[in-house]
Design an enzyme around this catalytic site. Structure first.
Site, PDB file in Angstrom:
ATOM      1  N   ASP A 116      37.454  44.398  44.394  1.00  0.00           N
ATOM      2  CA  ASP A 116      35.933  44.337  45.221  1.00  0.00           C
ATOM      3  C   ASP A 116      35.112  42.800  45.464  1.00  0.00           C
ATOM      4  OD1 ASP A 116      33.181  46.015  42.811  1.00  0.00           O
ATOM      5  OD2 ASP A 116      33.268  43.911  44.114  1.00  0.00           O
TER       6      ASP A 116
ATOM      7  N   HIS B  49      34.145  62.623  50.243  1.00  0.00           N
ATOM      8  CA  HIS B  49      32.933  61.635  49.403  1.00  0.00           C
ATOM      9  C   HIS B  49      31.957  62.772  48.396  1.00  0.00           C
ATOM     10  CE1 HIS B  49      28.913  59.488  50.355  1.00  0.00           C
ATOM     11  NE2 HIS B  49      28.973  60.637  49.948  1.00  0.00           N
TER      12      HIS B  49
ATOM     13  N   ASN C 145      29.002  53.063  37.688  1.00  0.00           N
ATOM     14  CA  ASN C 145      27.636  53.252  37.052  1.00  0.00           C
ATOM     15  C   ASN C 145      27.328  54.855  37.999  1.00  0.00           C
ATOM     16  OD1 ASN C 145      27.427  51.016  36.103  1.00  0.00           O
ATOM     17  ND2 ASN C 145      28.292  49.709  38.445  1.00  0.00           N
TER      18      ASN C 145
ATOM     19  N   GLY D 270      22.513  50.663  38.242  1.00  0.00           N
ATOM     20  CA  GLY D 270      22.829  49.246  38.707  1.00  0.00           C
ATOM     21  C   GLY D 270      23.682  49.814  39.728  1.00  0.00           C
TER      22      GLY D 270
ATOM     23  N   THR E  65      24.800  50.616  43.626  1.00  0.00           N
ATOM     24  CA  THR E  65      24.794  50.345  44.685  1.00  0.00           C
ATOM     25  C   THR E  65      25.126  51.290  45.907  1.00  0.00           C
ATOM     26  OG1 THR E  65      26.127  48.345  45.017  1.00  0.00           O
ATOM     27  CG2 THR E  65      23.891  48.303  44.157  1.00  0.00           C
TER      28      THR E  65
ATOM     29  N   HIS F  61      29.240  55.930  46.257  1.00  0.00           N
ATOM     30  CA  HIS F  61      29.981  57.432  46.293  1.00  0.00           C
ATOM     31  C   HIS F  61      31.311  57.091  45.379  1.00  0.00           C
ATOM     32  CE1 HIS F  61      34.088  58.195  49.259  1.00  0.00           C
ATOM     33  NE2 HIS F  61      34.568  58.089  48.127  1.00  0.00           N
TER      34      HIS F  61
ATOM     35  N   HIS G 287      32.389  55.611  42.424  1.00  0.00           N
ATOM     36  CA  HIS G 287      33.997  54.522  42.329  1.00  0.00           C
ATOM     37  C   HIS G 287      33.943  53.852  40.744  1.00  0.00           C
ATOM     38  CE1 HIS G 287      30.082  52.691  43.521  1.00  0.00           C
ATOM     39  NE2 HIS G 287      30.094  51.683  42.233  1.00  0.00           N
TER      40      HIS G 287
END
Ligand code: AMP
Ligand code: ZN
Length: 112
Positions: A32, A48, A88, A94, A96, A99, A101
């Protein structure tokens, strides 16, 4: 299928650089860019889809593969004493990057 507007699809395609720690036919794991723990990795399926709630059978098979691989990847990256997984879903959580993850957090004692 990849999505041309998606940041993580671009990382998967190699159009945007990332610090990869693991890759196979179905998934990619990279560091990250703004770590929230000493070790903070992101595991992404190469197909995706934005949300856990949008996964189809192929998506669930990929998630199963990702979950199977994570303990070994976490151990190899300094999370031998334990790690936390976070997904998330949606704005209120949250999310953002649309895709799916899995955040892998560890390398230290984590607070809640
Ligand atoms: P989320 O908030 O669950 O959607 O998580 C998205 C994560 O992607 C955040 O923790 C960001 O720090 C991370 N991120 C954004 N851009 C990049 C990038 N180019 N490379 C690596 N991680 C990124
Ligand atoms: Zn994508």
């Amino acid at each position: 299928m990849l999505n041309c507007d998606c940041l993580f699809c671009k990382i998967i395609e190699g159009k945007i650089p990332s610090a990869k720690v693991y890759e196979d036919d179905d998934m990619l794991v990279f560091k990250d860019i703004a770590p929230k723990a000493k070790v903070h990795l992101l595991a992404v399926p190469k197909t995706h889809f934005a949300l856990l709630s949008e996964a189809d059978e192929e998506g669930y098979a990929m998630l199963s593969h990702i979950l199977k691989k994570i303990p070994g990847i976490a151990r190899a990256n300094g999370c031998g004493n334990g790690f936390r997984l976070v997904i998330n879903q949606g704005e209120a959580a949250g999310q953002t990057v649309p895709h799916l993850h899995v955040h892998i957090l560890g390398g230290e004692t984590l607070g809640w």
